[in-house]
Design a protein around this motif. Structure first.
Motif, PDB file in Angstrom:
ATOM      1  N   THR A   2      -4.019   2.419   0.058  1.00  0.00           N
ATOM      2  CA  THR A   2      -4.261   1.489  -1.047  1.00  0.00           C
ATOM      3  C   THR A   2      -5.746   1.200  -1.206  1.00  0.00           C
ATOM      4  O   THR A   2      -6.229   1.028  -2.332  1.00  0.00           O
ATOM      5  N   LEU A   3      -6.485   1.141  -0.094  1.00  0.00           N
ATOM      6  CA  LEU A   3      -7.917   0.844  -0.150  1.00  0.00           C
ATOM      7  C   LEU A   3      -8.678   1.890  -0.953  1.00  0.00           C
ATOM      8  O   LEU A   3      -9.420   1.553  -1.880  1.00  0.00           O
ATOM      9  N   SER A   4      -8.507   3.156  -0.617  1.00  0.00           N
ATOM     10  CA  SER A   4      -9.242   4.193  -1.342  1.00  0.00           C
ATOM     11  C   SER A   4      -8.737   4.335  -2.772  1.00  0.00           C
ATOM     12  O   SER A   4      -9.515   4.591  -3.693  1.00  0.00           O
ATOM     13  N   LEU A   5      -7.445   4.127  -2.984  1.00  0.00           N
ATOM     14  CA  LEU A   5      -6.903   4.204  -4.342  1.00  0.00           C
ATOM     15  C   LEU A   5      -7.459   3.088  -5.217  1.00  0.00           C
ATOM     16  O   LEU A   5      -7.928   3.320  -6.340  1.00  0.00           O
ATOM     17  N   ARG A  22      -4.369   9.104   5.449  1.00  0.00           N
ATOM     18  CA  ARG A  22      -3.898   8.252   4.355  1.00  0.00           C
ATOM     19  C   ARG A  22      -5.063   7.815   3.459  1.00  0.00           C
ATOM     20  O   ARG A  22      -4.914   7.696   2.246  1.00  0.00           O
ATOM     21  N   VAL A  23      -6.234   7.573   4.063  1.00  0.00           N
ATOM     22  CA  VAL A  23      -7.412   7.262   3.252  1.00  0.00           C
ATOM     23  C   VAL A  23      -7.730   8.439   2.336  1.00  0.00           C
ATOM     24  O   VAL A  23      -8.000   8.265   1.137  1.00  0.00           O
ATOM     25  N   ALA A  40      -4.375  -5.125  -9.448  1.00  0.00           N
ATOM     26  CA  ALA A  40      -3.068  -5.164  -8.790  1.00  0.00           C
ATOM     27  C   ALA A  40      -3.108  -4.477  -7.438  1.00  0.00           C
ATOM     28  O   ALA A  40      -2.582  -4.988  -6.442  1.00  0.00           O
ATOM     29  N   ARG A  41      -3.739  -3.309  -7.383  1.00  0.00           N
ATOM     30  CA  ARG A  41      -3.796  -2.577  -6.112  1.00  0.00           C
ATOM     31  C   ARG A  41      -4.631  -3.342  -5.080  1.00  0.00           C
ATOM     32  O   ARG A  41      -4.307  -3.366  -3.897  1.00  0.00           O
ATOM     33  N   THR A  42      -5.720  -3.954  -5.548  1.00  0.00           N
ATOM     34  CA  THR A  42      -6.558  -4.739  -4.638  1.00  0.00           C
ATOM     35  C   THR A  42      -5.777  -5.922  -4.085  1.00  0.00           C
ATOM     36  O   THR A  42      -5.868  -6.255  -2.896  1.00  0.00           O
ATOM     37  N   ALA A  43      -4.987  -6.569  -4.929  1.00  0.00           N
ATOM     38  CA  ALA A  43      -4.179  -7.702  -4.482  1.00  0.00           C
ATOM     39  C   ALA A  43      -3.191  -7.275  -3.408  1.00  0.00           C
ATOM     40  O   ALA A  43      -3.003  -7.967  -2.394  1.00  0.00           O
ATOM     41  N   GLN A  44      -2.543  -6.136  -3.610  1.00  0.00           N
ATOM     42  CA  GLN A  44      -1.601  -5.641  -2.618  1.00  0.00           C
ATOM     43  C   GLN A  44      -2.302  -5.315  -1.307  1.00  0.00           C
ATOM     44  O   GLN A  44      -1.796  -5.615  -0.220  1.00  0.00           O
ATOM     45  N   LEU A  45      -3.462  -4.701  -1.422  1.00  0.00           N
ATOM     46  CA  LEU A  45      -4.261  -4.367  -0.244  1.00  0.00           C
ATOM     47  C   LEU A  45      -4.560  -5.611   0.591  1.00  0.00           C
ATOM     48  O   LEU A  45      -4.324  -5.640   1.809  1.00  0.00           O
TER      49      LEU A  45
END
Length: 483
Positions: A59-62, A109-110, A396-401
């Motif tokens: 999720t971080l790199s995405l 995964r990164v 949204a992705r940052t929030a999940q991260l």
């Protein structure tokens, strides 16, 4: 670019196949990996912190690079960047599948997230740039619906693969899919570029965003206040860079609109809650309730089916009455579902103790997601609709991260909690209460900031996918057939 592609032509079907399969690869890995986490932990002797990084490395790199991925496609060719992303994702998936330890798996995964950031924006951008304007809405609807099917199949497929084959098969499954996507792209997908794309990429902004999120995430997982503060400082430098850059990655002027800012704040708290729920729920079902990986994956299917069947109806309602009411009611209903999940404990029966919370939670998300996308796009000028949606996707992705990093340590799910059902169960209950409060905050923000009626340039309902549990769908920067 060649002549626009018609949906009912052979070229249109090939194009749809390539983009659906490509985006489904990234989507499946966002859903099936959660189901495999307890098994991965057992096999690789990983604690909760390691499993958090298995999820957050991707999720971080995405989240850090998804806007850059769209910009690279606009400038250098959407098909080219999409194919590079698919190949990158496949190689990284192979590394995940053969990883001998959790550190190697996290690094792979990164790398997988980098591939996802290249291919995710390109899938929809290719559809928008290639299809004839008369067919574009139907093509996006078909892409969304088929992607929703992939999201529905993901947890079930992941659970079956973990039980019947190995958790490694969850990653290795991407290899034949990638070969098929690259072959179709090479033979049937036209190239396109955006002639108005910025000539200079905001690489400093990319580096600051990625570095700030990485340090902040590490600080949250390690419960290090100094690292967390350091990450926030770097992210503040990112904001300064975006204000100064002639071609910013994130045009901050969009946030001058109260509705756009409010909708993104709602996105942040709501999708933060979603990330934590889907990370913890399937583990709770296996570690505490004693479900198999297959049963745990199947347990969440009502959420996806409800969204797949009724998101278009929710979008239609939002178009008629405005997104404010659905965006207020949806989080409240979803929060009630999370409180019902407090009944999930040892030997929990599915129909009486699991399904009620899952179904109510799914109803709340169905009411919320399509109107949220409507509000974001309606708040931005048409020429910036793609950028606005990309920003919302990154939020949204940052929030999940950050939620997956911060919440488990906050509720005591640390270290060897996977081997202690009592500790995990207590932490899960606290986490669901916190996530319900986050959803309640989202409802308050929506009521205070969202207009009752959407603006006249709201994107039509048929373009509201609303089925991706990972994040709002990212729309392309440009929607003209010329690219």
């Amino acid at each position: 670019m060649d002549e626009p592609v018609r949906l009912r032509s052979a070229a249109g079907r090939w194009l749809l196949l390539a983009t659906v399969l490509g985006s489904s690869m990234a989507m499946l890995d966002g859903t099936v990996v959660n189901v495999a986490l307890p098994t991965i932990g057992d096999d690789l002797d990983a604690d909760i912190g390691g499993l958090q990084w298995v999820v957050n490395g991707y999720t971080l790199s995405l989240a850090s690079l998804i806007l850059l991925g769209g910009a690279l496609g606009d400038r250098f060719g959407r098909r080219r960047v999409f194919v590079i992303g698919v190949l990158w994702f496949a190689v990284a998936s192979l590394l995940c599948g053969v990883a001998p330890d959790v550190s190697t798996l996290i690094a792979a995964r990164v790398l997988q997230g980098i591939g996802g950031a290249l291919l995710t924006p390109g899938s929809l951008a290719l559809i928008s740039a290639s299809f004839d304007p008369e067919d574009r809405g139907a093509a996006i609807g078909a892409w969304s619906g088929l992607g929703g099917v992939a999201a529905a199949v993901g947890p079930l497929l992941g659970g079956w693969l973990v039980e019947a084959v190995s958790w490694r098969a969850v990653f290795l499954l991407n290899l034949p899919l990638a070969v098929l996507v690259v072959w179709v792209c090479a033979r049937h997908v036209p190239e396109s570029r955006d002639p108005r794309a910025p000539k200079h990429l905001d690489l400093l902004g990319v580096a600051l965003a990625a570095g700030g999120l990485a340090v902040l995430t590490y600080g949250l997982i390690a419960s290090s206040d100094w690292l967390a503060v350091g990450g926030l400082v770097v992210l503040l430098l990112f904001v300064v860079q975006e204000r100064r850059s002639p071609d910013p990655l994130v045009p901050l002027g969009l946030f001058r609109d109260r509705v756009f800012s409010g909708a993104n704040l709602v996105t942040f708290v709501v999708y933060g809650a979603l990330g934590a729920v889907f990370f913890l729920l399937v583990v709770q079902l296996q570690v505490v309730a004693g479900y198999s990986p297959l049963a745990a994956g199947a347990a969440t299917l009502p959420v996806t089916f409800l969204m797949l069947l009724f998101s278009s109806d929710a979008g239609a309602v939002a178009t008629r009455i405005g997104p404010r009411i659905p965006m207020t009611v949806g989080p409240v209903v979803a929060a009630a579902g999370l409180l019902l999940m407090l009944r999930i404990g040892p030997d929990a029966a599915y129909l009486s103790e699991v399904a009620p919370g899952v179904v109510v939670f799914g109803i709340g998300l169905t009411v919320l997601v399509a109107p949220l996308t409507t509000a974001v796009l309606a708040a931005a000028p048409d020429r910036l609709a793609g950028i606005a949606s990309g920003v919302n996707n990154a939020v949204a992705r940052t929030a999940q991260l950050l939620a997956v990093a911060a919440l488990p340590p906050l509720v005591g799910i640390v270290g060897g909690a996977l081997s202690d059902p009592g500790v995990f169960d207590a932490g899960f209950d606290q986490a669901m209460v916190i996530c319900a409060a986050m959803l309640g905050l989202g409802a308050i923000v929506a009521w205070a900031t969202i207009r009752t009626r959407p603006r006249a340039h709201t994107i039509p309902v048929e373009r509201q996918p609303g089925c991706d549990l990972g994040a709002p769908r990212a729309y392309p920067r440009s929607r003209g057939p010329e690219g």
